[in-house]
Structure formats: C-alpha cells, structure tokens
Design an enzyme around this catalytic site. Sequence first.
Site, PDB file in Angstrom:
ATOM      1  N   TYR B 299     -20.075  34.029  77.054  1.00 15.33           N
ATOM      2  CA  TYR B 299     -20.920  33.120  76.259  1.00 15.33           C
ATOM      3  C   TYR B 299     -22.108  33.863  75.642  1.00 15.33           C
ATOM      4  O   TYR B 299     -23.048  34.253  76.346  1.00 15.33           O
ATOM      5  CB  TYR B 299     -21.414  32.018  77.185  1.00 15.33           C
ATOM      6  CG  TYR B 299     -22.228  30.929  76.565  1.00 15.33           C
ATOM      7  CD1 TYR B 299     -21.619  29.820  75.997  1.00 15.33           C
ATOM      8  CD2 TYR B 299     -23.618  30.974  76.564  1.00 15.33           C
ATOM      9  CE1 TYR B 299     -22.367  28.792  75.448  1.00 15.33           C
ATOM     10  CE2 TYR B 299     -24.383  29.954  76.017  1.00 15.33           C
ATOM     11  CZ  TYR B 299     -23.743  28.861  75.463  1.00 15.33           C
ATOM     12  OH  TYR B 299     -24.489  27.857  74.927  1.00 15.33           O
ATOM     13  N   TYR B 349     -20.042  28.719  67.084  1.00 17.23           N
ATOM     14  CA  TYR B 349     -20.444  28.134  68.363  1.00 17.23           C
ATOM     15  C   TYR B 349     -19.790  26.773  68.531  1.00 17.23           C
ATOM     16  O   TYR B 349     -20.255  25.784  67.973  1.00 17.23           O
ATOM     17  CB  TYR B 349     -21.970  27.994  68.429  1.00 17.23           C
ATOM     18  CG  TYR B 349     -22.472  27.456  69.761  1.00 17.23           C
ATOM     19  CD1 TYR B 349     -22.857  28.309  70.780  1.00 17.23           C
ATOM     20  CD2 TYR B 349     -22.532  26.086  69.998  1.00 17.23           C
ATOM     21  CE1 TYR B 349     -23.295  27.828  71.996  1.00 17.23           C
ATOM     22  CE2 TYR B 349     -22.972  25.591  71.215  1.00 17.23           C
ATOM     23  CZ  TYR B 349     -23.356  26.463  72.210  1.00 17.23           C
ATOM     24  OH  TYR B 349     -23.783  25.980  73.425  1.00 17.23           O
TER      25      TYR B 349
END
Lengths: 95, 391
Positions: B299, B349
């Site tokens: 991430y 994202y």
Amino acid sequence: MCPHCGTLAWGAVDLSGRGTVYSFAVLHHPQNPQFDYPVIAALVELDEGIRLVTNLVELLPDEVEIGLPVEVCFEPTADGMAVPVFRPRVLERRQ
Amino acid sequence: MSRPSFAGSTAIIGIGQTEFSKDAARSELQLACESITAALADAGLQPSDVDGLVSYTIDPVEETELVRSVGFPQINYSSRVPYGGGGAMGVLLHAASAVASGAAEVVVAYRAIRARSGATRFGGAKTTPSPTSGHSGTTAMQWCMPFGVLTPAAWMALNSTRYMHTFGVSSEDFGRAVVQLRAYASTNPAAWGFDRPITLDDHQASRWIAQPCIRMFDCCQETDGSVAVVVASGELARDTAQPPVLIAAAGGAGLFEQEIASDHYRPDLSVMEGSVALAKLLFGRFGIDRGDIDAAMIYDAFSPILLMQLEGLGFCERGEAKHFIADGNLGLDGALPCNTNGGLIGEGYIHGLNLVLEAVRQLRGTAVNQVVDPDAVLVSASRTGAILTRP
C-alpha cells in the site's frame, strides 16, 4: 473508560506546558481557507510524556527541527475557543 | 497459535475492474456493479452463485443497493473492514474466513470510489470527518483538525518526518521508489501513469505537499473506479474458469491506539508497527518464510510508507529501505519486485484493493510487468495483509 486502570471517572491535570518537537511537517497544499499557509504542524512531546498534535508559532518554517524545546501559548479559534500551540523556548522565558 | 483453517483451502477465483479515471461520470454503485459483473464473468459465475459480500466501513456503496442492482438472490454473509487504507487487505481475511467456516460459499469483496470527482476529493482539506475518513475511528482525527492537519498526506507526514530524522532518509530516497513505480505504470495501459515515466529530477522538481517528506509525486492518484475479487473454496476453484490463486495466509493486526492515519501516539513513529505485527502473524502462523515471497504489492498511498512497510515487514533492516530501493530491488530483476502495476502512486488509488488484482495477475502469469514464474506474492497495507500462492 481509561484503558490503563478501567476507571470511568475523569479530571483535569495541570501540565508544565513545556516540551520538545517530536516531529513536524510544513503543510503547503491543499489549503483550507480557515488557515494561513504554510501551516507548521508538529507533534510536541510534553515533559510529562504526552504527545500532542499542534502548531508551532513565532518561528519560520525552515527554523523548525526535531528536538527543538518549545512552550505552550494559546491561539483563538474561529468559534471563540482557544487551542494550545507552541513557540520556541528561549532563555529569558525560562527564568 | 495454530494455522487458521482458511489457509490454502480458499482461493481468489475471479477479478474485475472498471477503468481508472479522474471523472467516472457515474455513481459508486454503478462502478461497483460493473467491477463485480466483470469479476463474476472472469470466474465463470453468475450473481446467483454469490452468497457473501465484503467491503470497507468507508465504502459508500450499500449492500442492499448492490443486491438490488446486481441481482443477488440471497446474501448469507456480509461484513466491512475498519481502519481505512490500513484495512485494505482485510477483506481477504473476512472473505476467506467466511468461506472456510461454511458461513458462505462464494464471497465478493469490492471497493468503489470517486476519490477525484466525488463530493469531497479524497486528499482535500476538509475540517470535518467525511465518508472518506469517518467510521474508522475519529477520536485522534479530532485532535488534528483544529491545527490544519486535515489530509491523509498531512497525517502521514508527521510519521514520515520522524522516520527521515531517525534513519537519515531524504526526499531523494523516496523519489527513487517513485521513479520505479512510475516506470511500472508507464507500461500498464490501465494505469493513470501509462506512458508517463518520470526521472528523479522530475520528482525533486514537483512541489511540496508536506515538507520535508511528501512532494506531489510522492502521492497516490485520487482515482475514480472500482475493483472486485471473488473468493471461494479451493475445491470450487478447480471447476472455475481461471487458474486458482490460493489464499495461503491472511491477517490483520490492529494495535492499541491505532485508527486510520490520523493517530500519532504509538511510542516510535519511525517504525510501522502494524507491519511488524502483521509480518509476525503472516510469517509465524502459516508456515511460509519471508524468503518464499517472489513479489510484493504494498500500500503506497504516499511513498514514505512504502519504505516503512518494507522495513516493518522485514524485507530489509530498519533504516535500510533506502539502500534496498537504490540497489534496484523493487524492479523485475530485483530481490522483491514490488507494485508491478505502478502501485497506488502510478496506477491509481482504489483503496489498495487494486494491488490484490495485480497479485492475482502475477500468479496467473498475465501481468503487464510479469515476474518470472512467481509462486507466492504478498499483499499488505500496513496492518492487514495476505500471501497468495499458486496451488
């Protein structure tokens, strides 16, 4: 509830208002109209061991460094309250 | 602790996504319907095969509306994962646990987001919690707002500056990671950064968002889109359309005093403690060694947290991520090819769930930037993660 002792009672404690800069960030973007930019955001570790998110005042962005000794002062908010912010601790203020 | 029963007995059997854009011009509900339909088609299943739904507390799509729109006849299991972005990989733990326990047979995990064109931009400077920030713990966030610490970049900057200070890390060190991510994205047609590689000079010339740690190019892309994955038993996986990808390990490690990125009260902010705890769990309970991992999808909402997770997960020593990256280890020829879709910084994202899709593509052998014959790929978002393998 207090996660350390389980009490449901709470109270206010006097603090020294002194601490050091644990970390910081000079915020440039995005900007919210309620703040003046750049915003100097900081984490201040109080002498009592508590860490606060706050702002640093009375210094330039490039004067901020981790470990800087600071002391509390208060700034008014838009809704008539006040928040604790911190300024560099200088010799004469310590006396 | 014994090995959880879902390990190796559950699988990802379908993946689907919409296009990633800055303006989807349709609702999150519609985006979710599209990605779920694509994921079911990929698996060779119908909506009537699905009996479980998993998403995030901050996802705006209601299960009831999704059931009504996709046409699921009966949902027997549904859950949502807290912790914002840090919960990104938690949907695999929820889905796999549901399948292994028998609570559900086929679970769809989804995320739909209009991070750019929605009512509030994901990275925008807002003074009240919103659906992008609420539901996941806002106690510490309220102590940020009065001081102008309003954005994910600002919250994470406070940790990142401390990390730089502790280990002598520079903006250039973050930039080298970003250059690699953008190189991957530049060959990925689905990525925002397709055909747009950058140099370290470009990175250093990009403007400050939060000085001294986060420049514009250190930030992930605010993206509109949706992704979905279909989880079922390994047995069922043998009969479906795609080569199965097993969930060999999955876990979450929410520690005391943590919420979404607005918490700053753990003792040492230069260490990503959620990653440390996650690695202990993933590499301790599932019989998988760190050295077995052939690629990782980590991430990268902001580049500093990529370095911090590489260290927290134990792929390099504390403070050594900058050298690990400078030596080219995140590239296809490196020790740990990482975020080969371009990551959240280069591709887009979608809460990090798009990293799971890339892990699945790697294990199927269909990634644009394909690692040679990977057997095990780790996905992680700080405190949640999983290890996916080929049978």
